[in-house]
Design a protein around this motif. Structure first.
Motif, mmCIF file in Angstrom:
data_model
loop_
_atom_site.group_PDB
_atom_site.id
_atom_site.type_symbol
_atom_site.label_atom_id
_atom_site.label_comp_id
_atom_site.label_asym_id
_atom_site.label_seq_id
_atom_site.Cartn_x
_atom_site.Cartn_y
_atom_site.Cartn_z
ATOM 1 N N ILE A 292 -115.425 8.828 10.199
ATOM 2 C CA ILE A 292 -115.188 9.984 9.607
ATOM 3 C C ILE A 292 -114.053 10.207 8.772
ATOM 4 C CG2 ILE A 292 -115.201 12.666 10.022
ATOM 5 C CD1 ILE A 292 -117.088 11.910 12.433
ATOM 6 N N ASP A 293 -112.917 9.695 9.218
ATOM 7 C CA ASP A 293 -111.691 9.835 8.554
ATOM 8 C C ASP A 293 -111.854 8.865 7.350
ATOM 9 O OD1 ASP A 293 -110.402 11.548 10.473
ATOM 10 O OD2 ASP A 293 -109.082 10.161 11.148
ATOM 11 N N THR A 294 -112.362 7.812 7.313
ATOM 12 C CA THR A 294 -112.380 6.958 6.217
ATOM 13 C C THR A 294 -113.207 7.329 5.126
ATOM 14 O OG1 THR A 294 -112.115 5.045 7.467
ATOM 15 C CG2 THR A 294 -112.776 4.541 5.368
ATOM 16 N N MET A 295 -114.415 8.222 5.285
ATOM 17 C CA MET A 295 -115.123 8.909 4.629
ATOM 18 C C MET A 295 -114.249 10.010 3.768
ATOM 19 S SD MET A 295 -118.469 9.214 3.631
ATOM 20 C CE MET A 295 -119.709 10.251 2.868
ATOM 21 N N HIS A 296 -113.562 10.880 4.646
ATOM 22 C CA HIS A 296 -112.793 11.681 3.953
ATOM 23 C C HIS A 296 -111.540 11.264 2.881
ATOM 24 C CE1 HIS A 296 -114.633 14.428 6.884
ATOM 25 N NE2 HIS A 296 -113.783 15.519 6.435
ATOM 26 N N SER A 297 -111.276 9.985 3.255
ATOM 27 C CA SER A 297 -110.093 9.439 2.694
ATOM 28 C C SER A 297 -110.683 9.066 1.205
ATOM 29 C CB SER A 297 -109.141 8.233 3.336
ATOM 30 O OG SER A 297 -108.491 8.944 4.347
ATOM 31 N N CYS A 298 -111.771 8.260 1.495
ATOM 32 C CA CYS A 298 -112.547 7.754 0.063
ATOM 33 C C CYS A 298 -112.958 8.676 -0.808
ATOM 34 C CB CYS A 298 -113.744 6.837 0.718
ATOM 35 S SG CYS A 298 -113.435 5.447 1.571
ATOM 36 N N LEU A 299 -113.057 10.035 -0.218
ATOM 37 C CA LEU A 299 -113.540 11.108 -1.325
ATOM 38 C C LEU A 299 -112.324 11.980 -1.591
ATOM 39 C CD1 LEU A 299 -116.682 12.235 0.766
ATOM 40 C CD2 LEU A 299 -116.651 10.882 -1.368
ATOM 41 N N GLY A 300 -111.240 11.679 -1.310
ATOM 42 C CA GLY A 300 -109.921 12.250 -1.559
ATOM 43 C C GLY A 300 -109.787 13.530 -0.951
ATOM 44 N N LEU A 301 -110.340 13.852 0.207
ATOM 45 C CA LEU A 301 -110.343 14.894 1.032
ATOM 46 C C LEU A 301 -109.169 14.651 2.189
ATOM 47 C CD1 LEU A 301 -113.932 15.523 1.575
ATOM 48 C CD2 LEU A 301 -112.577 16.575 -0.182
#
Length: 230
Positions: free
Chosen positions: A122-131
């Motif tokens: 979940i953290d990686t997904m947010h980071s990849c989306l710039g969130l």
């Protein structure tokens, strides 16, 4: 979750992440909600931990000792486990596992694995989306519920595995892969991680022109590039 991103997010993926994020803050079988939130915070803190950075650059992570830059109430041996899992899983050894299990049952190790791995997705997904990384919810204060009934067997691994199932899916994969069996001693840990994981990885119902062997080849190559030990 993901309301502010400009990219389209599949509803099923969004729903899975939101469900897992809520469950992480709930009390599990062996760790309280407060402990599980602390596990997530330690996993995040490990990325800027001086000891972890020095170990990552060392020829052997076990050549260096010291204290982690901890941000929680968790015991040092638990913090060390979490930081190793998050920053250098490819060199995680059986010795580290056995040292942990001298103090805690192996089921507690499994539950930590599921919380760390789910939060990383979940953290990686947010980071990849710039969130910004999502805030962990208010932790459940109830005591852990204790051992769960589980069908396990010895399979030559570090800990008991979920029972083998010889059936295969339409794509030729085993219905119960080893990565799932590895957490079989704690069914709730299996549920937590795979609710998050399958929303990204599952190919069921997706039309493919590739054979199962070709899919596995691609997955193996990507895993090698990502230094995925499994």
């Amino acid at each position: 979750m993901y309301e502010t991103t400009q990219y389209p997010i599949r509803p099923a993926l969004k729903q899975a992440h939101e469900s897992v994020w809520q469950r992480i803050a709930e009390t599990g079988s062996f760790w309280s909600g407060e402990d599980r939130v602390a596990i997530v915070n330690e996993a995040r803190a490990s990325l800027s931990c001086s000891l972890c950075q020095n170990r990552k650059n060392a020829l052997s992570p076990n050549a260096l000792s010291g204290s982690h830059d901890s941000v929680s109430h968790l015991p040092p041996i638990v913090v060390d486990l979490i930081h190793r899992l998050r920053t250098d899983p490819g060199r995680f050894t059986k010795t580290v596992f056995e040292q942990f299990c001298e103090r805690y049952p192996s089921q507690e190790y499994v539950e930590i694995i599921s919380v760390v791995a789910s939060s990383v997705i979940i953290d990686t997904m947010h980071s990849c989306l710039g969130l910004d990384l999502p805030d962990v919810g208010r932790p459940d204060t109830r005591a852990p519920t204790g051992s769960e009934p589980a069908l396990v067997e010895e399979g030559g691994a570090w800990l008991p595995l979920g029972q083998r199932d010889q059936r295969r899916s339409d794509l030729g994969f085993r219905r119960v892969p080893n990565i799932l069996r590895a957490m079989g001693s704690v069914p709730s840990a299996v549920s937590l991680f795979f609710t998050c994981f399958r929303s990204h990885y599952s190919m069921m119902g997706v039309p493919l022109d590739l054979h199962a062997s070709q899919c596995e080849f691609i997955a193996a190559r990507v895993s090698a590039l990502n230094e995925c030990f499994y």
